[in-house]
Scaffold this active site. Structure first.
Site, PDB file in Angstrom:
ATOM      1  N   GLU A 145      39.652  42.929  44.773  1.00  0.00           N
ATOM      2  CA  GLU A 145      40.175  44.169  44.193  1.00  0.00           C
ATOM      3  C   GLU A 145      41.541  43.893  43.577  1.00  0.00           C
ATOM      4  OE1 GLU A 145      40.195  48.613  45.847  1.00  0.00           O
ATOM      5  OE2 GLU A 145      41.933  47.502  46.538  1.00  0.00           O
ATOM      6  N   TYR A 154      42.247  49.903  37.308  1.00  0.00           N
ATOM      7  CA  TYR A 154      41.656  49.550  38.603  1.00  0.00           C
ATOM      8  C   TYR A 154      40.490  48.603  38.340  1.00  0.00           C
ATOM      9  CZ  TYR A 154      39.045  49.614  42.891  1.00  0.00           C
ATOM     10  OH  TYR A 154      38.392  49.213  44.017  1.00  0.00           O
TER      11      TYR A 154
END
Ligand code: ADP
Ligand code: MG
Length: 398
Positions: A197, A109
Site C-alpha cells: 500500500e 491512493y
C-alpha cells in the site's frame, strides 16, 4: 508478517518505485544527524511502528530545524503511539525515519491486495489519496479504480497505462506511473507479499511521482523462501504472547475472554471459539497446535495459554484423524503432571482410538473434566469457569 515503512520503501525502491531520500535513527541525536546528512531545511520525522494512521496520532511531524527534530523525537522515543489501527495499547516507538519534506500537488491512493473472489492480485487506486481507503470508499466510492492482474502475463504496460489515465495522471507522467505500478506488482509477486500500500503516492510540484508512505505485509508461510524479508521482522511491534507462540511453531492469537483453547486445526479452533460463545462464554485465545499434537506440543500449548492471566478455564478440543487420541491423552496427562494448572481443564477427544484416550484420562487421577461432544465441552467449560469465578469471589469476600 508486517514490516516498517522505511523497510518497505527500501524494497520498493529496488523494484523501480521512486521514494524520497531518508535516514533511519534510533535516538534524537541520530535523527538530527540524519537531517544534516540529507541537507535541505525542512524534514519530516516519522515514527516507525507497524500501523497506519500515524499522521493523525502525532507520529509524523514536520520540522524546520535540527533543534525541532530533537524536540519532536525526544517526545516520540520510548512512547507508545496509539492510532486507530494499533488498539488502545498502542505500539512502541524505537526507531524514527527522517525524510526530506516534499512539496506536492496531488495525493493518490495505491493498494495491491489479494482478491479471493477472482483469486488474483487486485490493484485498488484512487485519486483521493491521503485519506484511509475505508474513508475513501465511504466518501468518494466513485473515485476508486479496481483492476485485477492476469497471473500468467503479469501487469502489462497497457493495463498500467489505463490505471494511470483513470487516475487523471498527466500524460507526461504516464511512464513514471507505469514504472511505479509494475514495480509494486513485481515486488508483490516475487516476494510473496499479501499487501502493498502506498498512501499517499504523490505528484510533486516538480512533476515527479513519489511514494511518501509505504506499507507491505508478507505471507508468513512463504518467509522461508525469502530470508532477506524474514530478517526484517521486528518483535517489538508484535503482541508478546503471539511472538512467543510463533517462535514455538504454534498459531496463537490472544483475545480478551477467559476460556483458554487448545485445539488441533485452524477450522476446528474457529468452531471451538464459536461454540464457547454460543454456550455463553468468551474465548481467551485462538490456538492451533497443528496436526501432530505430541506431548511436547501439548505441554507448550498449556504453558502458553496459562501465561495469559485472564484464563480461568482451559478447553482442549482434539480431533484425531492421522493423530491418535491415546497419544494426545498421554500428552495432556504428561503436560498437566509436569506443570499442574490451577484452573479447570475440560477435554474433548474424538476420532481414532477415542476409547483408549478416555481411559488414559480417567486413570490419570487428574481432575480433568471430560466431554463427548463439542457443545457439551463448551457448556462444561463455561460452567466450570463460572463456578471457579464464584469460588474466587467468595474467597476474596472471606
Ligand atoms: P500515516 O499513513 O501512518 O499517517 P504517512 O507516511 O502517510 O503516515 O504520513 C502522513 C502524511 O504526512 C501524508 O499523508 C503526507 O501528507 C505527509 N507526509 C509524509 N511524508 C512526507 C514527506 N516526506 N514530505 C511531505 N509530506 C509528507
Ligand atoms: Mg499513509
Amino acid at each position: 508478517m508486517d514490516i516498517h515503512e522505511y523497510q518497505a520503501k527500501e524494497i520498493l525502491a529496488k523494484f523501480g518505485v521512486t521514494v524520497p531520500q531518508g535516514g533511519l535513527a534510533y535516538s534524537p541525536e541520530q535523527a538530527a544527524y540524519r537531517a544534516r546528512e540529507l541537507g535541505g531545511d525542512r524534514w519530516i520525522v516519522k515514527a516507525q511502528v507497524h500501523a497506519g494512521g500515524r499522521g493523525k496520532a502525532g507520529g509524523v511531524k514536520l520540522c524546520n530545524s535540527e533543534h525541532e527534530i530533537q524536540d519532536a523525537t525526544n517526545e516520540m522515543f520510548g512512547q507508545k503511539l496509539v492510532t486507530h489501527q494499533t488498539g488502545p495499547e498502542g505500539k512502541g516507538i524505537y526507531r524514527v525515519y527522517v525524510e526530506a519534506a516534499v512539496e506536492f500537488d496531488r495525493e493518490i491512493y495505491l493498494g495491491f491486495v489479494l482478491d479471493r473472489q477472482s483469486q488474483r492480485v487486485m490493484i485498488v487506486a484512487s485519486s483521493e489519496g491521503g485519506m484511509e481507503i475505508e474513508e475513501i470508499s465511504a466518501q468518494r466510492p466513485d473515485s476508486i479504480v479496481r483492476s485485477t492482474v492476469e497471473p500468467a502475463v503479469g501487469l502489462q504496460e497497457f493495463q498500467a497505462r489505463e490505471i494511470s489515465f483513470a487516475l487523471g495522471i498527466p500524460s507526461s507522467l504516464t511512464q513514471q506511473m507505469v514504472r511505479t505500478l509494475q514495480g509494486c506488482y513485481r515486488a508483490f509477486r516475487e516476494l510473496d507479499a499479501t499487501m502493498v500500500e502506498i498512501n499517499p503516492l504523490v505528484v510533486t510540484s516538480d512533476s515527479r511521482i513519489l511514494a511518501l508512505d509505504a506499507k507491505m505485509a508478507f505471507d508468513g508461510n512463504a518467509l522461508f523462501r525469502h530470508p532477506h524479508v524474514a530478517e526484517l521482522r521486528d518483535k517489538s511491534q508484535e503482541d508478546p504472547r503471539e511472538a512467543r507462540a510463533a517462535d514455538r511453531g504454534l498459531a496463537y492469537i490472544g483475545l480478551t475472554g477467559n476460556i483458554g483453547c487448545i485445539v488441533n486445526g485452524a477450522g476446528l479452533a474457529m468452531a471451538t471459539m464459536d461454540t464457547i460463545k454460543l454456550a455463553g462464554g468468551e474465548p481467551a485465545n485462538f490456538l492451533d497446535i497443528g496436526g501432530g499434537a505430541t506431548p511436547e506440543r501439548v505441554a507448550k500449548a498449556f504453558r502458553l495459554v496459562m501465561s495469559d492471566e485472564n484464563v480461568q478455564a482451559i478447553l482442549v478440543n482434539i480431533f484425531a484423524g492421522i493423530n491418535r487420541c491415546d497419544w494426545v491423552a498421554e500428552g495432556v496427562v504428561q503436560a498437566l503432571k509436569a506443570n499442574p494448572v490451577d484452573v479447570p481443564v475440560i477435554v474433548r477427544l474424538a476420532g481414532t482410538n477415542v476409547e483408549e484416550g478416555q481411559k488414559i484420562l480417567a486413570k490419570s487421577g487428574l481432575p480433568i473434566i471430560r466431554a463427548n461432544s463439542l457443545m457439551e465441552a463448551a457448556e462444561r467449560a463455561v460452567t466450570a469457569w463460572q463456578n471457579d469465578r464464584k469460588q474466587n469471589t467468595k474467597m476474596r469476600a472471606v
